[in-house]
Design an enzyme around this catalytic site. Sequence first.
Site, PDB file in Angstrom:
ATOM      1  N   LYS A 219       5.215   9.319   8.971  1.00 48.15           N
ATOM      2  CA  LYS A 219       4.969   8.832  10.323  1.00 48.15           C
ATOM      3  C   LYS A 219       6.023   9.276  11.331  1.00 48.15           C
ATOM      4  CE  LYS A 219       2.207   4.942   8.636  1.00 48.15           C
ATOM      5  NZ  LYS A 219       0.877   5.384   9.017  1.00 48.15           N
TER       6      LYS A 219
ATOM      7  N   ASP B 149       9.361   2.512  -0.459  1.00 43.46           N
ATOM      8  CA  ASP B 149       8.368   3.189   0.376  1.00 43.46           C
ATOM      9  C   ASP B 149       8.627   2.784   1.822  1.00 43.46           C
ATOM     10  OD1 ASP B 149       6.197   4.094   1.797  1.00 43.46           O
ATOM     11  OD2 ASP B 149       4.708   3.464   0.322  1.00 43.46           O
TER      12      ASP B 149
ATOM     13  N   TYR C   2       0.857  -1.191   0.000  1.00 45.95           N
ATOM     14  CA  TYR C   2       0.000   0.000   0.000  1.00 45.95           C
ATOM     15  C   TYR C   2       0.890   1.237   0.000  1.00 45.95           C
ATOM     16  CZ  TYR C   2      -3.333   3.517   1.641  1.00 45.95           C
ATOM     17  OH  TYR C   2      -4.108   4.638   1.776  1.00 45.95           O
TER      18      TYR C   2
END
Length: 423
Positions: free
Chosen positions: A265, A237, A142
């Site tokens: 994050k 990623d 994702y």
Amino acid sequence: MNKQEELFEISKKLVPGGVHSPVRSFKGLKCTPRFMARGDGAYIYDIDGKEYIDFCMSFGPLILGHQDRVVKEKIVQALNNGWSFGTCEPYSVELAKLIIEKIPHLEQIRFVNSGTEAVMTALRLARGYTGKNKIVKFNGCYHGHTDSMLIKAGSGLAGTSEASSKGITKLMAEDTLIVELNDLAALDDCFKHFGNDIAAVIIEPLPANNGLLIQDLDYLKGVREITKKNKSLLIFDEVISGLRVAFGGMVEKTKIIPDITTYGKIIGGGMPVGAIAGKSEIMSFLAPIGPVYQAGTLSANPLAMVAGIETLKQLTSDKYKLMKENTQKIIKLFERWFKEYNGSEFKMMNAVSDESLFWFKPVKESIKSADKIPSNLMEHFVPMFDILLKKGIYLAPNAYEVGFVSTAHNENVIADLEKRLFS
């Protein structure tokens, strides 16, 4: 109707589905979403005052736990100076310097507002740098909700890809090629069909958004070799794994150097943030010095930059070692509970972990690709989640999401977890 249910009913009238991100909706579960009022350390507290041990940790950013005292103090100081300038400021320079000095393969970094925005920029940059159009992604990885990444595989090669969301054009879908993880032959075949027009391959080197699908080192090395051979870029990623599995993320662990890395994050210490980083040769294609446009009114927000600086300063090798050790203690408690619990709904659950990440699956075998995730995962997860929630143990409310351990999950919290599980 209790207070949680009343608030959710009000929210549903005002907000699509009652939530501002789909995974918060508790869709498929037997209970109502919990509205949290505050957090402290390894705990969160709902609007009724009930306490939970938190293994969601805002889906990963809170590696020091809720309201780390040092980070909070620095945020308050920055707040007193102003919370948005729309100008150059010193905080982003300090955070960029901190990251680049400690992660050797990076030469330049640009801060944005989310992981999705970082990926969106990375893809545009890859296309602009190479002059090619297509992107290869892997089923089960994702990369945020940018249009070109919300694509799933059809039958065969990715030319038959279809969108996983309405609102995405057929043309956009056709420029995203899908292959399965852990299958170098499939990736090689994809390049044989489309190689002259593949700008980049994007992968979570530690896929952690659709289960925890730990990849073999040889496989990741193979991906790197194929991209080099075909003069395509490799994008790691690391929005989840960056600064989570090690300060240098999966690059530090694997020694594989991608062309572009995306972050999010943890680098904002819990504040909204994202980043794209890489070699100067590639990064210089970004505006204002290059032809690839990217901008953001709130990019490098001073509060996020300060929170990131103070979080990263605390991430020593000893902290990473302790989190890994405590994660092992935590999952052993859960696995013991699975075996001893009187019900049969989730006796088959097993834990898989990498550093301070963990995931529960109903099989012992290793799972390396999304197509191998058991179809009955939710059947085991739903009763488990419901019981744990009643015991004051909060997991991410989705069977495919991973759990996160922070530095705040110390021996006292582990003892509390054991008490809650077996009482």
